[in-house]
Motif scaffolding. Structure first.
Motif, PDB file in Angstrom:
ATOM      1  N   ASP A 150       0.836  -1.204   0.000  1.00 38.51           N
ATOM      2  CA  ASP A 150       0.000   0.000   0.000  1.00 38.51           C
ATOM      3  C   ASP A 150       0.865   1.245   0.000  1.00 38.51           C
ATOM      4  O   ASP A 150       1.823   1.348   0.771  1.00 38.51           O
ATOM      5  N   GLU A 151       0.519   2.200  -0.843  1.00 39.35           N
ATOM      6  CA  GLU A 151       1.327   3.418  -0.949  1.00 39.35           C
ATOM      7  C   GLU A 151       1.262   4.273   0.315  1.00 39.35           C
ATOM      8  O   GLU A 151       2.096   5.162   0.500  1.00 39.35           O
ATOM      9  N   GLN A 152       0.309   4.006   1.213  1.00 38.10           N
ATOM     10  CA  GLN A 152       0.301   4.730   2.482  1.00 38.10           C
ATOM     11  C   GLN A 152       1.591   4.503   3.266  1.00 38.10           C
ATOM     12  O   GLN A 152       2.037   5.371   4.018  1.00 38.10           O
ATOM     13  N   THR A 153       2.179   3.307   3.107  1.00 33.47           N
ATOM     14  CA  THR A 153       3.411   2.993   3.821  1.00 33.47           C
ATOM     15  C   THR A 153       4.535   3.919   3.402  1.00 33.47           C
ATOM     16  O   THR A 153       5.438   4.209   4.194  1.00 33.47           O
ATOM     17  N   VAL A 154       4.492   4.408   2.168  1.00 33.35           N
ATOM     18  CA  VAL A 154       5.477   5.402   1.713  1.00 33.35           C
ATOM     19  C   VAL A 154       5.392   6.649   2.586  1.00 33.35           C
ATOM     20  O   VAL A 154       6.412   7.190   3.047  1.00 33.35           O
ATOM     21  N   LYS A 155       4.175   7.092   2.847  1.00 29.11           N
ATOM     22  CA  LYS A 155       3.967   8.283   3.675  1.00 29.11           C
ATOM     23  C   LYS A 155       4.447   8.038   5.102  1.00 29.11           C
ATOM     24  O   LYS A 155       5.124   8.889   5.696  1.00 29.11           O
ATOM     25  N   TYR A 156       4.115   6.875   5.649  1.00 33.11           N
ATOM     26  CA  TYR A 156       4.527   6.579   7.032  1.00 33.11           C
ATOM     27  C   TYR A 156       6.044   6.456   7.142  1.00 33.11           C
ATOM     28  O   TYR A 156       6.634   6.864   8.144  1.00 33.11           O
ATOM     29  N   PHE A 157       6.667   5.880   6.115  1.00 26.97           N
ATOM     30  CA  PHE A 157       8.131   5.775   6.119  1.00 26.97           C
ATOM     31  C   PHE A 157       8.764   7.163   6.100  1.00 26.97           C
ATOM     32  O   PHE A 157       9.774   7.408   6.780  1.00 26.97           O
ATOM     33  N   ALA A 158       8.186   8.072   5.336  1.00 26.61           N
ATOM     34  CA  ALA A 158       8.714   9.437   5.267  1.00 26.61           C
ATOM     35  C   ALA A 158       8.651  10.121   6.632  1.00 26.61           C
ATOM     36  O   ALA A 158       9.588  10.826   7.036  1.00 26.61           O
ATOM     37  N   ILE A 159       7.548   9.911   7.352  1.00 24.56           N
ATOM     38  CA  ILE A 159       7.415  10.485   8.702  1.00 24.56           C
ATOM     39  C   ILE A 159       8.478   9.908   9.632  1.00 24.56           C
ATOM     40  O   ILE A 159       9.140  10.628  10.391  1.00 24.56           O
ATOM     41  N   TYR A 160       8.637   8.598   9.572  1.00 19.07           N
ATOM     42  CA  TYR A 160       9.638   7.912  10.391  1.00 19.07           C
ATOM     43  C   TYR A 160      11.049   8.404  10.062  1.00 19.07           C
ATOM     44  O   TYR A 160      11.851   8.709  10.963  1.00 19.07           O
ATOM     45  N   ALA A 161      11.364   8.503   8.764  1.00 19.42           N
ATOM     46  CA  ALA A 161      12.694   8.962   8.349  1.00 19.42           C
ATOM     47  C   ALA A 161      12.965  10.378   8.841  1.00 19.42           C
ATOM     48  O   ALA A 161      14.052  10.668   9.381  1.00 19.42           O
ATOM     49  N   GLU A 162      11.982  11.268   8.685  1.00 27.07           N
ATOM     50  CA  GLU A 162      12.172  12.649   9.129  1.00 27.07           C
ATOM     51  C   GLU A 162      12.399  12.711  10.638  1.00 27.07           C
ATOM     52  O   GLU A 162      13.222  13.516  11.117  1.00 27.07           O
ATOM     53  N   THR A 163      11.710  11.884  11.385  1.00 22.82           N
ATOM     54  CA  THR A 163      11.907  11.839  12.832  1.00 22.82           C
ATOM     55  C   THR A 163      13.331  11.412  13.175  1.00 22.82           C
ATOM     56  O   THR A 163      13.964  11.981  14.079  1.00 22.82           O
ATOM     57  N   CYS A 164      13.844  10.436  12.457  1.00 22.83           N
ATOM     58  CA  CYS A 164      15.219   9.985  12.696  1.00 22.83           C
ATOM     59  C   CYS A 164      16.234  11.048  12.305  1.00 22.83           C
ATOM     60  O   CYS A 164      17.209  11.302  13.042  1.00 22.83           O
ATOM     61  N   PHE A 165      16.027  11.706  11.168  1.00 24.12           N
ATOM     62  CA  PHE A 165      16.946  12.772  10.766  1.00 24.12           C
ATOM     63  C   PHE A 165      16.981  13.872  11.830  1.00 24.12           C
ATOM     64  O   PHE A 165      18.041  14.387  12.189  1.00 24.12           O
ATOM     65  N   GLY A 166      15.798  14.231  12.335  1.00 19.61           N
ATOM     66  CA  GLY A 166      15.717  15.287  13.328  1.00 19.61           C
ATOM     67  C   GLY A 166      16.295  14.888  14.675  1.00 19.61           C
ATOM     68  O   GLY A 166      16.848  15.717  15.396  1.00 19.61           O
ATOM     69  N   SER A 167      16.181  13.599  15.018  1.00 15.47           N
ATOM     70  CA  SER A 167      16.620  13.132  16.332  1.00 15.47           C
ATOM     71  C   SER A 167      18.097  12.787  16.391  1.00 15.47           C
ATOM     72  O   SER A 167      18.735  12.930  17.443  1.00 15.47           O
ATOM     73  N   PHE A 168      18.664  12.316  15.263  1.00  7.20           N
ATOM     74  CA  PHE A 168      20.034  11.809  15.285  1.00  7.20           C
ATOM     75  C   PHE A 168      20.966  12.489  14.285  1.00  7.20           C
ATOM     76  O   PHE A 168      22.184  12.301  14.354  1.00  7.20           O
ATOM     77  N   GLY A 169      20.406  13.269  13.368  1.00  6.62           N
ATOM     78  CA  GLY A 169      21.180  13.742  12.222  1.00  6.62           C
ATOM     79  C   GLY A 169      22.310  14.701  12.549  1.00  6.62           C
ATOM     80  O   GLY A 169      23.243  14.845  11.761  1.00  6.62           O
ATOM     81  N   ASN A 170      22.250  15.365  13.715  1.00  8.32           N
ATOM     82  CA  ASN A 170      23.357  16.243  14.068  1.00  8.32           C
ATOM     83  C   ASN A 170      24.606  15.450  14.439  1.00  8.32           C
ATOM     84  O   ASN A 170      25.705  16.014  14.544  1.00  8.32           O
ATOM     85  N   LYS A 171      24.447  14.116  14.621  1.00 14.58           N
ATOM     86  CA  LYS A 171      25.596  13.270  14.968  1.00 14.58           C
ATOM     87  C   LYS A 171      25.861  12.170  13.936  1.00 14.58           C
ATOM     88  O   LYS A 171      26.864  11.465  14.045  1.00 14.58           O
ATOM     89  N   VAL A 172      24.963  12.019  12.966  1.00 14.24           N
ATOM     90  CA  VAL A 172      25.084  10.957  11.960  1.00 14.24           C
ATOM     91  C   VAL A 172      25.275  11.586  10.590  1.00 14.24           C
ATOM     92  O   VAL A 172      24.469  12.423  10.171  1.00 14.24           O
ATOM     93  N   LYS A 173      26.317  11.174   9.894  1.00 16.59           N
ATOM     94  CA  LYS A 173      26.638  11.789   8.605  1.00 16.59           C
ATOM     95  C   LYS A 173      26.422  10.846   7.418  1.00 16.59           C
ATOM     96  O   LYS A 173      26.609  11.259   6.270  1.00 16.59           O
ATOM     97  N   ARG A 174      26.075   9.601   7.683  1.00 19.71           N
ATOM     98  CA  ARG A 174      25.848   8.674   6.573  1.00 19.71           C
ATOM     99  C   ARG A 174      24.580   7.878   6.838  1.00 19.71           C
ATOM    100  O   ARG A 174      24.485   7.130   7.814  1.00 19.71           O
ATOM    101  N   TRP A 175      23.586   8.067   5.957  1.00 23.93           N
ATOM    102  CA  TRP A 175      22.275   7.440   6.088  1.00 23.93           C
ATOM    103  C   TRP A 175      22.019   6.483   4.931  1.00 23.93           C
ATOM    104  O   TRP A 175      22.364   6.770   3.788  1.00 23.93           O
ATOM    105  N   ILE A 176      21.370   5.377   5.246  1.00 29.48           N
ATOM    106  CA  ILE A 176      20.863   4.440   4.244  1.00 29.48           C
ATOM    107  C   ILE A 176      19.359   4.333   4.449  1.00 29.48           C
ATOM    108  O   ILE A 176      18.902   4.116   5.577  1.00 29.48           O
ATOM    109  N   THR A 177      18.602   4.509   3.391  1.00 31.72           N
ATOM    110  CA  THR A 177      17.146   4.460   3.527  1.00 31.72           C
ATOM    111  C   THR A 177      16.652   3.029   3.712  1.00 31.72           C
ATOM    112  O   THR A 177      16.041   2.691   4.727  1.00 31.72           O
ATOM    113  N   ILE A 178      16.926   2.175   2.734  1.00 29.28           N
ATOM    114  CA  ILE A 178      16.366   0.816   2.726  1.00 29.28           C
ATOM    115  C   ILE A 178      17.462  -0.177   2.369  1.00 29.28           C
ATOM    116  O   ILE A 178      18.256   0.059   1.448  1.00 29.28           O
TER     117      ILE A 178
END
Length: 496
Positions: A160-188
């Motif tokens: 279901d394409e809704q999961t795309v939207k939920y993944f985006a919310i989850y990813a943004e939360t991780c970027f905001g929570s950890f991104g000031n200390k993490v410089k290399r991200w892998i999506t999937i």
């Protein structure tokens, strides 16, 4: 496979590997990253600790008959409680980076993105801080197969394409929570394996095979769009301030043509289309490979213009998981067991003409030691996709679990040492060929839960005693890496 070709391949490899020069860390660029890798469900445990919600793998592993030894990942190697011990191991071995994944349902227990689990945020911040304190770079994978169970049950998960939207919310939360200390991200991680093993063969969670002719391609499509959405969010909202990079991990065996005839060469190229091209062509060229369109027709989803724009160059690097290589030949009436392979019109074999195997056999049925294949994959990526930055995000081999042999025999993993030496030599040669390889992550730091194979296979540099308190013991391969990365001498299992 003609004897002349066999001789040519082996001579070419022997000229590289039997060189008098002993490969060392100094042969790789100073900025080259050497790391080690794991994934959340395979090592964390703590399945109900810290506010975590259930994932599809929690459900799948508790379903009778799905895991060959009847085990689960409820505890596995208990890194949830022992991460400091494991980070000390990484530091001791001399690795400068740790690739690990975040459990989506530890951040959002229901997957929906409406209520953050702050205990989960703290847990991963604690890991990141512990790594940085020891000079180890955290490299985070957002999705390594453990979809929150609620998304599977409420909307059909990756179907279901809704999961795309939920993944985006989850990813943004991780970027905001950890991104000031993490410089290399892998999506999937390895979307091909989710699509094929989760929705075609059914051997992985969520275990679907009823609509194997259509569902894998819809799942792959939605995972691609989820990657692109997350990458867009990172670049537009976080990259300028945080200064990191983001990529996608694909997996690929090298398909060596069975012969030099045109049909077998075309079959090998087709096999690459169904492995790499399935995910990279939409990002680099705007659509799936023509060979897939020809064979799948309307079963292959179409990208809108908006999708194409979102996908276009939506990565800063390619992560490549590579373990082995096999021969591929044309087969108009393929005898492969499922639709995904039959539709490719290929046969996949592991023997030279005369019955000699392509390389020494590891424990898993599909895994042979064929180091020259990784050089060919890297050079193919460089040629087809205009030489993008590549990190080898997984590379390794497994042994059979053995509770009969004495511990010292299990720790003396000679074949794994040979595997790493040879594959690193082949990667070094690919760099000399001009491939833009930026780093290497060995799989895996620890013996762990090996998906549907449970604890029957051991991929770790570190032996985990599952029967005696999960005690960690360094294998010979761990000491080899310690010597390779630090330049010291190792005798009788101890660093001098």
């Amino acid at each position: 496979m003609g004897l002349e070709k066999k001789k040519k391949v082996e001579e070419e490899w022997n000229n590289i590997y039997n060189s008098k020069h002993q490969l060392s860390r100094a042969d790789f660029p100073s900025h080259f990253v050497f790391g080690v890798a794991t994934s959340a469900y395979q090592v964390e445990g703590g399945s109900k600790d810290g506010g975590k919600g259930p994932s599809i793998w929690d459900s799948f592993s508790h379903t009778q008959g799905k895991i060959c030894d009847g085990s689960t990942g409820d505890v596995t190697v208990d890194q949830y409680h022992r991460y400091k011990e494991d980070i000390d191991l990484i530091s001791k071995l001399g690795f400068k980076a740790y690739r690990f994944s975040i459990s989506w349902s530890r951040i959002f227990p229901d997957g929906l993105g409406t209520k953050i689990n702050h205990e989960g945020i703290k847990y991963y911040n604690d890991i990141i801080d512990a790594l940085l304190e020891r000079g180890i770079e955290p490299c985070i994978t957002l999705y390594h197969w453990d979809l929150p169970l609620n998304l599977e049950e409420s909307c059909g998960g990756w179907l279901d394409e809704q999961t795309v939207k939920y993944f985006a919310i989850y990813a943004e939360t991780c970027f905001g929570s950890f991104g000031n200390k993490v410089k290399r991200w892998i999506t999937i991680n390895e979307p091909l394996q989710t699509a094929v093993n989760g929705y075609c063969t059914g051997i992985h969670a969520p275990g679907r095979s009823e609509s194997s002719s259509t569902e894998p391609f819809l799942v792959a499509h939605n995972q691609l769009l989820a990657h692109a959405e997350a990458a867009s969010i990172y670049r537009n909202k976080f990259k300028d301030e945080q200064g990191g990079e983001i990529g996608l991990v694909v997996d690929c065996e090298w398909p060596e043509p069975l012969s030099d005839n045109l049909e077998d060469k075309a079959a090998a190229t087709r096999r690459l289309d169904f492995q790499l091209g399935w995910y990279l062509d939409p990002i680099f060229f705007g659509d799936y490979p023509e060979s897939m369109r020809e064979r799948l027709g309307d079963r292959l989803p179409k990208f809108s213009q908006q999708d194409r724009e979102l996908l276009k160059h939506s990565l800063d690097f390619i992560g490549l998981n590579h373990y082995t290589s096999r021969f591929v030949g044309h087969a108009a009436n393929s005898l492969e067991e499922n639709d995904f392979y039959k539709i490719q019109d290929v046969e996949i074999i592991a023997e030279w003409e005369g019955g000699e195997v392509i390389g020494e056999k590891a424990a898993s049925s599909w895994l042979y030691v064929v180091p020259w294949g990784i050089r060919k994959v890297l050079n193919y990526i460089a040629e087809r996709y205009d030489n993008p930055p590549v990190y080898i995000t997984e590379n390794g081999m497994d042994d059979e679990d053995d509770d009969v042999s004495p511990l010292h025999e299990m720790l003396d993993d000679k074949l794994r040492v040979s595997y790493f030496k040879a594959y690193l030599a082949a990667i070094h040669q690919a760099i000399l060929d001009g491939a833009n390889v930026r780093g290497y992550f060995a799989w895996s730091l620890l013996d762990n839960f090996e998906w549907n194979l449970g604890y029957t296979k051991r991929f770790g540099l570190t032996y985990v005693d599952f029967k005696n308190g999960l005690t960690r013991h360094l294998k010979s391969s761990a000491y080899w890496f310690m010597r390779f990365l630090k330049g010291g001498q190792v005798k009788h299992g101890k660093e001098d």
